[in-house]
Design an enzyme around this catalytic site. Sequence first.
Site, PDB file in Angstrom:
ATOM      1  N   LYS A  70       0.798  -1.218   0.000  1.00 53.01           N
ATOM      2  CA  LYS A  70       0.000   0.000   0.000  1.00 53.01           C
ATOM      3  C   LYS A  70       0.835   1.274   0.000  1.00 53.01           C
ATOM      4  CE  LYS A  70      -3.961  -2.126   2.314  1.00 53.01           C
ATOM      5  NZ  LYS A  70      -4.942  -1.853   1.262  1.00 53.01           N
ATOM      6  N   ASN A 176      -9.045   4.662  -8.763  1.00 53.40           N
ATOM      7  CA  ASN A 176      -9.844   3.595  -8.163  1.00 53.40           C
ATOM      8  C   ASN A 176     -11.166   4.171  -7.666  1.00 53.40           C
ATOM      9  OD1 ASN A 176     -10.898   1.477  -6.669  1.00 53.40           O
ATOM     10  ND2 ASN A 176      -8.977   0.970  -5.658  1.00 53.40           N
ATOM     11  N   SER A 179     -13.642   0.132  -5.112  1.00 49.23           N
ATOM     12  CA  SER A 179     -13.542  -0.677  -3.900  1.00 49.23           C
ATOM     13  C   SER A 179     -14.883  -0.689  -3.181  1.00 49.23           C
ATOM     14  CB  SER A 179     -12.467  -0.117  -2.961  1.00 49.23           C
ATOM     15  OG  SER A 179     -12.533  -0.752  -1.695  1.00 49.23           O
ATOM     16  N   GLY A 264      -9.874 -13.566  -5.867  1.00 54.86           N
ATOM     17  CA  GLY A 264      -9.472 -14.928  -6.172  1.00 54.86           C
ATOM     18  C   GLY A 264     -10.436 -15.593  -7.134  1.00 54.86           C
TER      19      GLY A 264
END
Length: 356
Positions: A70, A176, A179, A264
Amino acid sequence: MYRVVRRLLFLTPPERIHTLVFAMLRCVTSIAVLRRLLRWVLGPTDPVLASTVFGVRFPGPLGLAAGFDKDGMGLLAWGALGFGYAEVGTVTAYPQPGNPAPRMFRLPADRALLNRMGFNNNGAGALAIQLAHHRPEVPIGVNISKTKATPASHTVDDYRASARLVGPLASYLVVNVSSPNTPGLRDLQAVESLRAILLGVLAETSVPVLVKIAPDISDSEIDDITDLAVELRLAGIVATNTTVSRDCLVTPGIDALGAGGISGPPVARRAVEVLRRLYGRVGDRLVLISVGGIETADDAWDRITAGASLLQGYTGFIYGGGFWPKHIHDGIARRLHDGGFASLRDAVGSATAKSE
C-alpha cells in the site's frame, strides 16, 4: 513444498502474517546481490514476454495487484520476485487508518480472500517520498482513491492532490472508484461523477491514466465507462476489483465474516466476461489490464488471448507462493512459442480475432 509452508503460515491471522512476510521480503531484497540473484532465478528473462504498453517497457505481463504494497515499502522487491511490474497503493491524499480489525479473512475452500481493509495507508505524500528515494527495476504504477473523511463536494480535489504528489514519480496512475470498502465510492463510477474525477487527474499529470472498475456493475455501465475512457483518451482500464457477490462460495461460515470484497477464483468468471466485453467494444484503442482469479498459466493465457495486454495478481500470489510469478511467466512464454507468436503483443486478443 509451499503447500506445507502455506499450511504453517495460515495458522497466523492474515493481516499479521502479511506484515511479517512482507517485512522478510523487504529485508532479503534490500541486499543488492541477493536481489540480483533472485531476479536471475525468478525474473521473466525470455524476450518474448517483454512489451511496450502506453509508452512503458514491461519485462513481463504479470504484475502485483494493488493492495499488497500500500505504501511502496517494497519497491525493490517486486522485480526480484519475478513480477514484470507492481501497482502500489491504494493510496489516498491524506493518511487514514482504514477499517477496524479484523478486516482480512481467508476462504481456503475457495482459494480466496475477503477483505474490508478500507484503504489503510500513510498518504500520497509519504508514498511520493518512497518513490523518490528508490529506483525499482520494474515499472511501478500507483493506485489512487478518495480519502474517506473528504466530503463528497471535495472528491475531485482529493484525487487531484494524490495525482499531483505521486504522478510525476509513477509509471502510470490508476483511478480507483471501485472498492466496496469505502462508503459511497462505487457511486463514483457513474459517468458524470467519474468524468469530473478523471478530468481532474488528467490535468495534474502527464503519465498514463487508467480507471479501475468493479465486477458488479451492469454491462451498460461498463459500456458507459468504456466510452468515457475513449472520449477522454485514457491509457486504459483495469478490470476488475473485488466482488461483493457471495454466489457459489463453499467456505463454511462466510456470512459470519461480515462485509467485504472477495478476490481470487470466485471473481474469475465475471472478470473474464468484463474483459471480453471491454475488448469487444474498444479493441486495441485502450490498454486492458486483467485482474481477478488468475491462478495458473492457462488462466493468464486465456486473459491475454481475450484482450488483456497486462495481468495482475494478489490472491494467486498468496496461495501460489514465491515461485508463482515465475510459473505464470514461464507458462505464457511456452504458449507464445508453441503458438508461433513473435511477441506478446501479437497474442493479445487473438482468441477474439479467431472467433470472428
